[in-house]
Every structure is written in structure tokens, then in C-alpha cells.
Design a protein around this motif. Structure first.
Motif, PDB file in Angstrom:
ATOM      1  N   GLU A 169       0.989  -0.717   0.144  1.00 41.45           N
ATOM      2  CA  GLU A 169      -0.017   0.319  -0.509  1.00 41.45           C
ATOM      3  C   GLU A 169       1.098   1.418   0.516  1.00 41.45           C
ATOM      4  N   ALA A 170       1.621   1.472   0.428  1.00 38.95           N
ATOM      5  CA  ALA A 170       2.981   2.887   0.407  1.00 38.95           C
ATOM      6  C   ALA A 170       3.004   2.223  -0.795  1.00 38.95           C
ATOM      7  N   LEU A 171       3.643   1.630  -1.661  1.00 36.88           N
ATOM      8  CA  LEU A 171       4.858   1.583  -2.738  1.00 36.88           C
ATOM      9  C   LEU A 171       3.425   2.147  -3.684  1.00 36.88           C
ATOM     10  N   PHE A 172       2.058   1.511  -3.461  1.00 40.92           N
ATOM     11  CA  PHE A 172       1.696   1.830  -4.281  1.00 40.92           C
ATOM     12  C   PHE A 172       0.931   3.566  -4.289  1.00 40.92           C
ATOM     13  N   ASP A 173       0.604   4.352  -3.321  1.00 40.16           N
ATOM     14  CA  ASP A 173       0.915   5.170  -2.219  1.00 40.16           C
ATOM     15  C   ASP A 173       1.803   6.279  -3.474  1.00 40.16           C
ATOM     16  N   ARG A 174       3.060   5.885  -3.491  1.00 37.50           N
ATOM     17  CA  ARG A 174       4.233   6.611  -3.993  1.00 37.50           C
ATOM     18  C   ARG A 174       3.872   6.304  -5.407  1.00 37.50           C
TER      19      ARG A 174
END
Length: 333
Positions: A169-174
Motif C-alpha cells: 500500500e505504501a508503494l502504491f501511494d508513492r
């Protein structure tokens, strides 16, 4: 050789014995099936003739399956998916089949914890065979990671398998923040913004396994509607998946499955009132672009299919992944 009855497998076996090497023989005459059938046949031989069982798996190691060499821009797509998997904290052991894949990578591919599929229709036969022979699970989504939602589903499915939901999810947000910055440039120095594409129409003549995902992406992210969808080679699974997308979004293009170029050109030249208008642009190859040009039809053609003889991509501009959303939007705009 196959047509005249040559024993190609026997020749390969004899040649290997004489030279002390292993020769893998895969016979795929074009009258026995499609290009995709030939690809599946070759990869099957890689699995049955080269791959060997391993004593243990390498943690957080994966193979990327369903990459189709020869598709326009496939190297950039491969590199983009490898980038995303590595950003998630995984190691890509083998790309089956990639431009830098070594024999050693294929032989030791069973050491991976999982197989990740790019194009489901391309990679599923190999993934199922590797699961059967070596017990390697595979991760597949309904659509390849083309377009925002399909990329998100692909990324998070991989993350969940490895217990990396938070990292996913953090990678998706970035990636979404970066994509937002790229797309915001459309309104810088231009009269129209992204919404200018909404409602625009297009025709599509590309590889069958790419069609459903592209139609989904173009409608979900850009609100574009197809007028004609042409299969270069008939492929029933891709047709069924496409029909699901059309039903979901209420789209009703003309669907051509014969692979006849003249029928497709005739559809692009028709002067008729389609519910959403005649095509504004087309996705295809140099062949379609050449026929339209010589026929006096002024229609831009986004190069996405083999052969492409009048354009080259030498920079990192994938069609897949989150960066692919920006690349395709830029090309269309």
C-alpha cells in the motif's frame, strides 16, 4: 522440416550426444496453430527439458512469467514490472522469457517461492505446469497490470502473498503521487486538461491477450470508448474476458475475430453514426498506419503492435505499470 517429415527431435538428440550438450527441440509450424501456441510449446520444453527440482526455495524470490518477446515495447514493460517487484522487497530470479534470461536462470527457476504472471493468457500454461512439476504456486490477476486499478490489484495480490500488505500500500501511494505529478503536466502550457480525452473514441487492432486490459484501462482511466476491436489472431479466452469488460461498462463496439486486415480497414473508413462517433484514433502497427495514409484517411495510429517499422523507443517508457499510465496518456493526448 516438420512438413516433409524430418525427425527433428531425433536429429537434436543425436546432435546433442555427439557434441556432449543438451539440445532442446521444439517444433511449431505456423499451420499447426498461432504464434501464441508456438510460444507455449517452446516454454513447455524449457520446463520439462531444462528445469530441475531444487532442495529448497529462496525466500522472497519470484519468477516473472507471461512476458511475450516480440511485442512492441516488451522490454520496457518487463523492466517496469521488475522495478515494482524489487521496490516491494522481492528478488526476481528468472523472467520467462526475457531478453537477459540465461540458461542457468531457467534451470534453477524452481527455487523461486512463487511465479508472478504479467499477461495471464500468456503465462498460465507455464505457471500451471511448474506448479504441477515443482509445486510452485502462481499469482495471477484477471487483467495484466495496465491501468491504475489493474496495477493496484496486481501489486497488492503479490504483496498479500508475501505478507507485505503495508509495504504494498505504501508503494502504491508513492506511485500514485508520482503519477499525479506527471499527469498534472498536461495542463501546463496546454489549453486542455486530461478531461479533454473523456468520451473520445478509438479502434484497436493489437495482440489478443492485450485487448481486454487495454479496453478496461482506456475506459476506467480516460473514459474512452471503442468503436472497433479487431483480434489479429482469434483467442477464445481473450474474447471472453473482453466480453466481460464490455458488459460491465455497457460498451458495444464492432468485434472482428477473423484477423482480416481489409475488414478492419473498411471499418475505420465507414461513414456511419456509431453511438459514440467514428474512431478518433487507432491503436495498431505500422501496417495499419501505412494503409490509412495511402488511403487518404487522416487518423493517428498509436504504435502498440508488431510490426513497428517507423518508430523506435530507446528510453524507459513502458506501457505497463503505473508509469505506463502516464506514457500511454501522453501518447494519446
Amino acid at each position: 522440416p516438420f512438413l516433409i517429415g524430418e525427425d527433428t527431435e531425433g536429429i537434436a538428440r543425436l546432435g546433442g550426444q555427439r557434441r556432449g550438450v543438451k539440445i532442446v527441440c521444439a517444433t511449431s509450424p505456423n499451420y499447426k496453430g498461432t504464434q501464441l501456441d508456438g510460444y507455449h510449446n517452446v516454454v513447455q520444453h524449457y520446463i520439462t527439458d531444462l528445469m530441475e527440482p531444487v532442495p529448497q526455495r529462496v525466500q522472497r524470490s519470484v519468477n516473472l512469467l507471461g512476458v511475450f518477446p516480440g511485442e512492441y515495447n516488451w522490454r520496457n514493460d518487463q523492466a517496469e514490472l521488475v522495478r515494482l517487484l524489487e521496490a516491494l522487497g522481492l528478488t526476481v530470479h528468472c523472467v520467462l522469457v526475457g531478453d537477459e534470461t540465461r540458461v542457468h536462470d531457467i534451470v534453477t527457476a524452481p527455487q523461486a517461492e512463487a511465479n508472478i504472471l504479467f499477461y495471464p493468457e500468456v503465462g498460465l500454461p507455464a505457471a500451471r505446469l511448474m506448479e504441477e512439476r515443482f509445486g510452485i504456486p502462481y499469482l495471477s490477476t484477471d487483467f495484466p497490470p495496465i491501468g491504475i486499478e489493474s496495477c493496484r490489484e496486481w501489486l497488492l495480490k503479490v504483496a498479500d502473498f508475501f505478507g507485505l500488505r503495508g509495504e504494498g500500500e505504501a508503494l502504491f501511494d508513492r506511485e500514485m503521487r508520482e503519477l499525479g505529478k506527471r499527469l498534472s503536466r498536461l495542463s501546463q502550457g496546454s489549453f486542455n486538461g486530461l478531461e479533454w480525452l473523456f468520451g473520445k473514441t478509438y479502434a484497436l487492432a493489437i495482440s489478443p491477450f492485450l485487448i481486454p486490459g487495454m479496453v478496461k484501462f482506456l475506459y476506467e482511466d480516460l473514459s474512452m470508448r471503442p468503436t472497433t476491436v479487431a483480434f489479429r489472431e482469434f483467442h477464445e479466452p481473450s474474447l471472453q474476458r473482453l466480453q466481460g469488460v464490455l458488459d460491465q461498462y455497457g460498451l458495444s463496439p464492432e468485434i472482428q475475430t477473423s484477423g482480416d486486415l481489409h475488414d478492419y480497414m473498411a471499418a475505420l473508413r465507414k461513414d456511419y453514426l456509431y453511438p459514440y462517433g467514428d474512431p478518433w484514433l487507432a491503436f495498431g502497427s505500422t501496417i495499419e498506419a501505412s494503409h490509412l495514409s495511402t488511403g487518404g484517411v487522416r487518423m493517428p495510429v498509436i504504435r502498440m503492435a508488431f510490426p513497428v517499422l517507423d518508430e523506435a523507443i530507446i528510453t524507459d517508457r513502458p506501457f505497463a505499470g503505473f508509469r505506463g499510465v502516464a506514457v500511454l496518456t501522453e501518447a494519446i493526448y
